[in-house]
Design a protein around this motif. Structure first.
Motif, PDB file in Angstrom:
ATOM      1  N   TRP A 197      41.390   8.896  40.502  1.00 35.63           N
ATOM      2  CA  TRP A 197      41.038   8.185  41.725  1.00 35.63           C
ATOM      3  C   TRP A 197      40.493   6.805  41.410  1.00 35.63           C
ATOM      4  O   TRP A 197      40.776   5.849  42.130  1.00 35.63           O
ATOM      5  CB  TRP A 197      40.077   9.010  42.574  1.00 35.63           C
ATOM      6  CG  TRP A 197      40.873   9.931  43.443  1.00 35.63           C
ATOM      7  CD1 TRP A 197      41.185  11.220  43.208  1.00 35.63           C
ATOM      8  CD2 TRP A 197      41.526   9.567  44.661  1.00 35.63           C
ATOM      9  NE1 TRP A 197      41.997  11.715  44.200  1.00 35.63           N
ATOM     10  CE2 TRP A 197      42.222  10.728  45.108  1.00 35.63           C
ATOM     11  CE3 TRP A 197      41.608   8.394  45.421  1.00 35.63           C
ATOM     12  CZ2 TRP A 197      42.972  10.730  46.286  1.00 35.63           C
ATOM     13  CZ3 TRP A 197      42.355   8.419  46.595  1.00 35.63           C
ATOM     14  CH2 TRP A 197      43.032   9.574  47.005  1.00 35.63           C
ATOM     15  N   ASP A 198      39.763   6.698  40.320  1.00 36.31           N
ATOM     16  CA  ASP A 198      39.314   5.362  39.912  1.00 36.31           C
ATOM     17  C   ASP A 198      40.513   4.458  39.671  1.00 36.31           C
ATOM     18  O   ASP A 198      40.528   3.296  40.061  1.00 36.31           O
ATOM     19  CB  ASP A 198      38.456   5.452  38.641  1.00 36.31           C
ATOM     20  CG  ASP A 198      37.118   6.112  38.933  1.00 36.31           C
ATOM     21  OD1 ASP A 198      36.757   6.184  40.135  1.00 36.31           O
ATOM     22  OD2 ASP A 198      36.452   6.573  37.981  1.00 36.31           O
ATOM     23  N   HIS A 213      42.110   3.415  42.926  1.00 33.87           N
ATOM     24  CA  HIS A 213      41.348   2.355  43.575  1.00 33.87           C
ATOM     25  C   HIS A 213      41.558   1.018  42.881  1.00 33.87           C
ATOM     26  O   HIS A 213      41.651  -0.022  43.539  1.00 33.87           O
ATOM     27  CB  HIS A 213      39.859   2.730  43.634  1.00 33.87           C
ATOM     28  CG  HIS A 213      39.575   3.764  44.684  1.00 33.87           C
ATOM     29  ND1 HIS A 213      39.678   3.511  46.032  1.00 33.87           N
ATOM     30  CD2 HIS A 213      39.220   5.065  44.599  1.00 33.87           C
ATOM     31  CE1 HIS A 213      39.400   4.602  46.730  1.00 33.87           C
ATOM     32  NE2 HIS A 213      39.119   5.572  45.868  1.00 33.87           N
ATOM     33  N   GLU A 259      38.445  12.085  51.455  1.00 30.83           N
ATOM     34  CA  GLU A 259      37.309  11.159  51.545  1.00 30.83           C
ATOM     35  C   GLU A 259      37.556   9.858  50.810  1.00 30.83           C
ATOM     36  O   GLU A 259      37.006   8.820  51.139  1.00 30.83           O
ATOM     37  CB  GLU A 259      36.071  11.791  50.898  1.00 30.83           C
ATOM     38  CG  GLU A 259      35.601  13.053  51.543  1.00 30.83           C
ATOM     39  CD  GLU A 259      34.529  12.784  52.565  1.00 30.83           C
ATOM     40  OE1 GLU A 259      34.457  11.648  53.074  1.00 30.83           O
ATOM     41  OE2 GLU A 259      33.770  13.728  52.845  1.00 30.83           O
ATOM     42  N   ARG A 260      38.343   9.937  49.763  1.00 29.37           N
ATOM     43  CA  ARG A 260      38.509   8.773  48.904  1.00 29.37           C
ATOM     44  C   ARG A 260      39.647   7.870  49.367  1.00 29.37           C
ATOM     45  O   ARG A 260      39.870   6.810  48.798  1.00 29.37           O
ATOM     46  CB  ARG A 260      38.734   9.218  47.468  1.00 29.37           C
ATOM     47  CG  ARG A 260      37.757  10.330  47.056  1.00 29.37           C
ATOM     48  CD  ARG A 260      37.548  10.348  45.601  1.00 29.37           C
ATOM     49  NE  ARG A 260      37.081   9.050  45.120  1.00 29.37           N
ATOM     50  CZ  ARG A 260      36.725   8.819  43.872  1.00 29.37           C
ATOM     51  NH1 ARG A 260      36.782   9.790  42.990  1.00 29.37           N
ATOM     52  NH2 ARG A 260      36.323   7.627  43.501  1.00 29.37           N
ATOM     53  N   GLU A 296      39.442  14.943  48.430  1.00 34.25           N
ATOM     54  CA  GLU A 296      40.145  13.713  48.078  1.00 34.25           C
ATOM     55  C   GLU A 296      40.408  12.845  49.299  1.00 34.25           C
ATOM     56  O   GLU A 296      40.530  11.624  49.185  1.00 34.25           O
ATOM     57  CB  GLU A 296      41.468  14.034  47.399  1.00 34.25           C
ATOM     58  CG  GLU A 296      41.280  14.547  45.999  1.00 34.25           C
ATOM     59  CD  GLU A 296      42.592  14.643  45.258  1.00 34.25           C
ATOM     60  OE1 GLU A 296      42.533  14.769  44.040  1.00 34.25           O
ATOM     61  OE2 GLU A 296      43.662  14.574  45.889  1.00 34.25           O
TER      62      GLU A 296
END
Ligand SMILES: Nc1ncnc2c1ncn2[C@@H]1O[C@H](COP(=O)(O)OP(=O)(O)OP(=O)(O)O)[C@@H](O)[C@H]1O
Ligand SMILES: [Mg+2]
Lengths: 371, 255
Positions: free
Chosen positions: B179-180, B183, B203-204, B201
């Motif tokens: 996820w990093d 982003h 949420e991200r 997930e």
């Protein structure tokens, strides 16, 4: 169309083959084993060999001889007017043997009978043969001998055999081209089929489909890879043939390889086509006998097409290997150029155009319907 | 590059039927450049089907899916090298090594060997597969193969990414790291449309589309979905799983 993408697909297919030891062994050992195992003589009852009968003497006796030959189911006899060049008849009119009775045959034949063994006078017959198929040649010679025996009393006849291609060809010599065609057809069809089905099962096909790779590039990639494989396999067959059986190669190896590659292209097309009919690898396996059995039985590989029951004979002309055999035998054994065997060459070209065109249509449908 | 005002993924009332069955049923969506958009919903909701419509792997029965401004699949040649697709199945060549898989996908996207080599090193270290270049894909673990599959989609640095459950089967640490990376990609202007089963997930994601039976039953930022669920349930719903349950249940009640 991008050569780089075609090369990328080809490189990938070859890498996949290299990684799979069993497939690799299969690919290289199969041609050798096939060549050795099948290196025996096979024969069936031969019927319908096309024989031209040219009678320059035209007497009761020669007409009896003609009727005797005609009664032999091995032959499909055609009586032709005198004055034709036997070699022309063989090469261009599609005859497999030409029997020519010179004039004075009858008088010499009886003269010998009248004068007894002391004379050297003897009836003579010219027999021009296509020796590139030894089984056919033997059949013609035996049939002619039988027909002469049946003439009854008369002198021995001097049959002057003229082999069109100058050398005596053994069964094994004309067998090598067939083995070459068979292993190439098998490997190219079966491995293309398996590889594409596997791509679909694994989802890599969808990835390639959304990438810049075009359908034609995809198919050409496979063609290049299996063209290369076909070359290596042909080399194996020729080497084993030469080393183990001492086969004879009259023609140009370069032409032979080009013809083999042509056949590999068609086989890749066929494999792609069949891949549309299989959803899983085990379904794909069902098609293997479909490729192998007719090729071995009907292509004129083991026995001449004339030895196949007439009812089944038309099927032979639906088997691609039939054309490959004709073409490769013409090129390798007779030493002809490919275009001098128009039926074989035409058949193979037709096979290539048909399967590749159909394959690319089917790939389009597949990807569309791949949901 | 994509102009900022233009949607990277857009669909207007798009429907995909299989026979009489509507796998995607009148979906509209607009994802601007740089956004991470998550498709969530129960199994069979139509997430994969929607992603395949955007890839051009299927043609919509009604409506039109547009990718980077181009109609799919009709106009797909115009964008074919500008997006990366990761199918739901672990779609890699099992009989090739990790490095060979990446080499092939690099080559068909027109990358030269040097760039492929550089990107391979980069992406494999990101995927924690740096020491596996020579290992055959069929001997990788499930999660490793999953990461290789994602690596194949990211290799050519596309503007748009369509990722069908990219993080399934990964451990939480690795998922966080992915996820990093997502982003980071999004900051760099890349747009990601992904599907997921992990509601955490969601949420991200910048925005989330909640799918059920081929339809969007809710769409918005995670905060918006949470308040929608709160108003429907008549209480605060802090947990994303609960948001999901409340919204799907009320939708079923409505239909
Ligand atoms: N080719 C097809 N033919 C018939 N039905 C299909 C086809 N492809 C998908 N479907 C159906 O469409 C529906 C949606 O499928 P889809 O794969 O899009 O679901 P999903 O949301 O991705 O599910 P999951 O979370 O399990 O991956 C399913 O009910 C599926 O059975
Ligand atoms: Mg799915």
């Amino acid at each position: 169309m991008s050569l780089r993408r075609i090369a990328a697909v080809a490189e990938r297919v070859l890498r996949q083959l290299r990684h799979d030891r069993r497939v690799l062994v299969f690919m290289l050992v199969l041609p050798a084993v096939a060549m050795i195992l099948f290196g025996y003589s096979f024969s069936g009852d031969i019927t319908g060999v096309r024989v031209a009968f040219v009678d320059e003497d035209d007497t009761d006796l020669t007409q009896t001889l003609r009727d005797n030959l005609r009664a032999d189911s091995a032959f499909r006899l055609a009586e032709l007017p005198v004055g034709q060049d036997p070699e022309q008849l063989l090469l261009e009119a599609g005859y497999q043997a030409v029997i020519r009775i010179p004039d004075k045959f009858t008088s010499l034949y009886y003269a010998h009978f009248a004068m007894g063994v002391a004379t050297s006078a003897q009836g003579r017959i010219d027999l021009t043969l296509d020796e590139s198929d030894p089984q056919i040649a033997a059949t013609v010679q035996k049939g002619l001998a039988d027909a002469l025996m049946d003439l009854g009393e008369g002198g021995p006849v001097d049959v002057q055999v003229k082999d069109l291609y100058g050398v005596e060809v053994r069964f094994i010599d004309s067998f090598a081209p067939a083995i070459m065609g068979l292993v190439v057809a098998l490997i190219s069809t079966v491995l293309t089929l398996l590889s594409i089905v596997r791509e679909k099962v694994d989802g890599t096909f969808a990835r390639v489909w959304v990438s810049p790779v075009r359908r034609a590039e995809f198919i050409l990639g496979y063609v290049v890879a299996f063209g290369a494989v076909a070359l290596v396999q042909s080399l194996v067959v020729l080497s084993v043939g030469k080393l183990v059986f001492g086969i004879l190669i009259n023609g140009s190896i370069a032409w032979a390889f080009l013809c083999v590659i042509l056949f590999a292209i068609g086989s890749v097309g066929l494999g792609t086509l069949l891949s549309a009919l299989a959803q899983t690898e085990s379904q794909a396996v069902v098609f293997f006998p479909l490729v192998i059995v007719p090729s071995v039985l009907l292509s004129g590989m083991m026995w001449p097409i004339q030895a196949i029951p007439p009812l089944l004979r038309p099927l032979s002309y639906l088997v691609p290997l039939t054309y490959s055999n004709r073409l490769l035998r013409a090129v390798m054994v007779k030493g002809l150029a490919p275009w001098q065997e128009p039926v074989g060459l035409g058949g193979l070209l037709g096979f290539v155009v048909l399967t590749i065109a159909a394959a690319s249509l089917i790939l389009r449908q597949r990807a569309r319907g791949a949901e | 590059m994509t102009s900022p005002c233009e949607s990277v993924f857009s669909a207007r009332d798009v429907t995909k039927t299989f026979g009489a069955f509507r796998a995607v049923d009148g979906v509209s969506i607009d994802v601007p450049a740089g956004e991470i958009y998550g498709l969530v919903g129960p199994s069979g909701a139509g997430k994969t089907t929607l992603i395949r419509l955007f890839c051009g792997l299927a043609a919509a029965t009604h409506g039109e899916a547009r990718l980077l401004g181009h109609a799919m699949p009709g106009d797909r040649r115009a964008v074919e090298s500008r997006f990366g697709y990761m199918p739901q199945e672990k779609a890699v060549y099992r009989d090739l090594s990790v490095g060979e898989n990446l080499l092939f996908f690099g080559q068909i996207y027109g990358m030269d060997r040097q760039r492929i080599a550089r990107r391979t090193t980069e992406i494999l270290s990101l995927m924690r597969l740096g020491d596996r270049v020579r290992q055959r894909a069929d001997s990788l673990s499930g999660g490793e193969r999953q990461r290789l599959s994602l690596a194949c989609a990211l290799l050519h640095e596309p503007d748009a990414l369509l990722l069908d459950e990219p993080t399934i089967g990964l451990d939480p640490a690795l998922r966080a790291q992915f996820w990093d990376h997502f982003h980071a990609l999004s900051k760099g202007g890349r747009t990601i449309l992904l599907s997921t089963h992990y509601l955490l997930e969601a949420e991200r994601c910048r925005r989330v589309g909640l799918m059920q039976a081929g339809r969007f039953i809710a769409e918005g930022t995670p905060a918006e979905l949470r308040s929608a669920a709160a108003s429907r349930a008549g209480r605060a719903v802090p947990d994303m799983e609960d948001v999901f349950l409340v919204l799907t249940a009320s939708s079923e009640g409505a239909s």
